[in-house]
Design an enzyme around this catalytic site. Structure first.
Site, short mmCIF file in Angstrom:
data_model
loop_
_atom_site.label_atom_id
_atom_site.label_comp_id
_atom_site.label_asym_id
_atom_site.label_seq_id
_atom_site.Cartn_x
_atom_site.Cartn_y
_atom_site.Cartn_z
N SER A 127 0.66 -1.11 0.03
CA SER A 127 0.13 0.07 -0.01
C SER A 127 0.90 1.35 -0.15
CB SER A 127 -0.82 -0.09 1.40
OG SER A 127 -1.43 -1.22 1.42
N HIS A 148 -1.93 -3.14 -6.55
CA HIS A 148 -2.44 -2.97 -5.50
C HIS A 148 -4.01 -3.16 -5.52
CE1 HIS A 148 -3.64 0.35 -2.19
NE2 HIS A 148 -3.18 -0.63 -1.57
N GLU A 160 -4.61 -0.96 -8.67
CA GLU A 160 -3.93 -0.18 -9.02
C GLU A 160 -2.63 -0.66 -9.61
OE1 GLU A 160 -4.99 3.79 -6.02
OE2 GLU A 160 -3.58 2.45 -5.48
N ASN A 198 -6.09 5.97 -2.30
CA ASN A 198 -5.84 6.42 -0.89
C ASN A 198 -5.33 7.87 -0.68
OD1 ASN A 198 -6.52 3.89 -0.05
ND2 ASN A 198 -4.48 3.15 0.18
#
Ligand code: NAD
Length: 666
Positions: A127, A148, A160, A198
């Site tokens: 992450s 991801h 991702e 994120n």
């Protein structure tokens, strides 16, 4: 690069579900952890997820219980649990989902590099850690990539795909194709802290956290109020409890360290984590316990204002991501839809589209207000100022971050509509969700094409998609199967005739390819004189995966554009290629940033609409001769013909007289 077998390293929260996805898509997968009990936990999770999905199908009567039981064993039979690397000597794609510590990741990548075939792609589900640093532990940094997933991986559609400094384009393409093969929605992005989703979410939600602590506001009132404002599918504090406060805090701290003041770390959350109160994973004790807030604050929030700050800050972060070249406009919004649960069908619009709908001039003014009130973190980004300065205010004017149709007044076909801008016609494909080519779409395109041909003043036609995320995903197979043999073949003949006219007639045809152009979509684009592609566009002829072959010219026009070898490969394999590869191969004439696609394509159309009509038509006509001798003979005849025209006299006269020619088409 083809994937026949995969491996997942780490069978924890993420690993078990990732292995399940791969097995469920029909591929064998090794699931490795350090101890058998962890492997077993991962296998149990894979069983639980598969069973849940199959139970759903049984409940909907799509499967019988016996079929579901057999399918369960079939899927699980493809997952091989392991505590060593013995089963991974023949894998093609590995996803590492080990703990988030760079020394563990580097050790795992070194081991994988020693034990997997040289061609295998080594991907990390990290992450926050550096893909480039993981790649340093290998002799194949070009084949190391970020991959991801979002929690829970069995539910959240997004992956991702992150390029490290040395990741090759082939690896990115292969990772995108693999993500699609396991039925996930990939977006491509660069290696920056928080990647795309994120980063945007944290930047935006940070404003809510900040307001809560600075104003002593009630978290319950915030959660209820913000949800009601339709900016997020659930309130930020409820969401944190669900995902785990430790995970959220870790990401928030990482982003604040990386980007500074515009990100916020919630003190109350930090204290809860110190006390081991992590939300659902610690028995339901977190921001809430038994439905009651556990952090101080009973102030009543101005939910409308909070929601506005959330949206404005999300937009600022999106613009920065665009300006940094980390991801395209389309991938940013797709990421927010697939990774943050924003679903336009439920009124939850992703940030760039939302800004386009509000009006970029309006949003800019609001941002200036927020900057005056809250400071630099709301400073309007340059890309927004630029779009506003250009009059690209969003949907109401037809252009903003994305392009929107403004069809001409009067009667229009339903699924393809005509917009006229001076001497340029725009045929808008308007058949959600994927612009698939049903017989009625092709019929409507024919209607628009006939209108364009009949209007003398129209010299160029752009084909554009009204859907920001897709150009055209191919033929509507279901609708085609409903045609009988006679009407089916008559239909294909007429469609082929129209596509041939795109390349033959005196109207210039240009496809503005904004997203996926697959199958029939790719074939429509190839029939045009030019293809201008957005950076995040993709081209492919996947018919073979359905056991059929291209039917609108894919086996004929593709070789003429990319050469016979590459065309054969694309038609036989069925994988997509990216816009940049399409450009290098000659399939796309130009690749531009997503938000500049419409302007660029319109620019090409205007330029070509202004060329000498007879010369243009003659060049188009003779350019596609089947062989050189015929082509040279055609050219000679056309040259003699065009040389005799008034336009030729005008063009040569204007050249000698150093003035701009005026074409009459005579
Ligand atoms: P986790 O702690 O639940 O699982 C990690 C697993 O890896 C454990 O079972 C552990 O025994 C195993 N492991 C440790 N060392 C290993 C080694 N050398 N070889 C093989 N296995 C080893 O962690 P997680 O939540 O599944 O996260 C894994 C990765 O996914 C992390 O990089 C994390 O940042 C990322 N991620 C997590 C989430 C999330 O919400 N949990 C979401 C997206 C990405």
């Amino acid at each position: 690069m083809h994937v026949f077998k995969a491996a997942v390293i780490g069978a924890g929260t993420m690993g078990g579900e990732i292995a399940q996805l791969i097995a469920n898509a029909g591929l064998p997968v090794v699931l490795k952890d350090v101890e058998q009990r962890f492997v077993d936990q991962g296998l149990d999770r894979a069983r639980e997820v598969t069973k849940g999905q199959l139970d759903g199908l049984v409940a909907k009567e799509k499967l019988t219980q016996d079929e579901a039981d057999a399918r369960l064993e079939e899927v699980l039979g493809r997952i091989e649990g392991a505590t060593d690397y013995s089963g991974i000597g023949d894998v093609d794609f590995v996803i590492e989902a080990a703990p988030e510590r760079i020394e563990i990741k580097q050790q795992v990548f070194g081991e994988l590099d020693e034990r997997t075939p040289g061609h295998a792609i080594l991907a990390s589900n990290t992450s926050s850690l550096s893909i480039t640093e993981m790649a340093e532990a290998t002799l194949r940094p070009d084949r190391v990539v970020g991959f991801h997933f979002f929690y829970p991986a069995s539910v959240m559609p997004l992956v991702e795909v992150i390029a490290g400094e040395l990741t090759s384009r082939e690896t990115i393409t292969a990772a995108i194709n693999f993500a699609r093969a396991i039925r996930k929605q990939p977006i491509a992005c660069g290696e920056v802290p928080g990647f795309v989703v994120n980063r945007i979410l944290n930047s935006a939600v940070g404003e809510v956290w900040r307001a809560q602590e600075e104003g002593g506001l009630s978290i319950k009132a915030i959660d209820e109020g913000v949800t009601a404002q339709n900016v997020a599918p659930m309130g930020p504090f409820v969401l944190a409890d669900m995902l785990g406060l430790d995970t959220i805090l870790h990401v928030a701290q990482h982003l604040r360290e990386s980007y500074g003041e515009r990100f916020y770390e919630h003190e109350g959350m930090r204290r809860l984590v110190e006390q081991g109160k992590l939300g659902a994973k610690s028995g339901g004790d977190g921001f809430y316990k038994d439905g009651e807030p556990q952090v101080e604050g009973d102030g009543e929030p101005d939910s409308e204002r909070l929601a506005e700050l959330f949206s404005l800050k999300a937009l600022v972060e999106c613009c920065l991501i665009l300006e940094e070249g980390v991801a395209s406009a389309k991938d940013i919004d797709l990421g927010m839809m697939a990774g943050a649960g924003l679903d336009p069908r439920r009124g939850l619009f992703p940030p760039l589209m939302r800004a386009d709908f509000t009006g970029l001039d309006v949003v800019l003014e609001r941002l200036e207000g927020a900057e005056a009130e809250h400071g630099e973190r709301f400073a309007p980004p340059r890309i927004l100022r630029r779009l506003v300065a250009q009059g690209r205010f969003g949907q109401r004017v037809g252009q903003g971050f994305f392009a929107y149709p403004q069809p001409d007044e009067g009667e229009q076909p339903e699924t393809v509509q005509l917009e006229t801008r001076g001497d340029v016609a725009i045929a808008w494909l308007m058949h959600p969700p994927m612009n698939s080519l049903s017989p009625s779409v092709i019929g409507d395109l024919m209607t628009v094409w006939e209108r364009v041909k009949a209007a003398d003043e129209l010299r160029a036609m752009l084909i554009c998609s009204s859907i920001p995320f897709v150009f055209c995903a191919g033929a509507d197979i279901k609708a085609f199967t409903q045609l009988d043999e006679d009407s089916g073949s008559e239909f294909v003949v007429n469609a082929q005739k129209m596509l041939s006219e795109f390349g033959d007639g005196d109207v210039v045809t240009i496809a503005a390819v904004n997203g996926l152009a697959f199958g029939g979509g790719c074939e429509v684009a190839m029939a045009c004189d030019m293809r201008i592609a957005a950076e995040s566009a993709a081209f492919g002829q996947p018919e073979i995966n359905l056991g059929i072959i291209p039917g609108f010219g894919g086996t004929q026009r593709l070789p003429r554009l990319v050469g016979p070898e590459k065309a054969l490969e694309m038609n036989l394999v069925g994988d997509e290629i990216t816009a940049s590869e399409a450009f290098e191969r000659g399939l796309a004439n130009q690749v531009v940033p997503d938000h500049e696609l419409f302007d660029s394509a319109l620019g090409w159309a205007r330029k070509l609409a202004g060329q000498a009509p007879l010369a243009l038509a003659a060049i188009k006509r003779v350019s596609n001769a089947p062989h050189l001798d015929k082509g040279l003979a055609d050219e000679m005849a056309a040259f003699a013909e065009v040389f005799q025209t008034e336009d030729a006299r005008e063009g040569i006269g204007a050249f000698l007289g150093k003035r701009k020619p005026r074409w009459t088409g005579k």
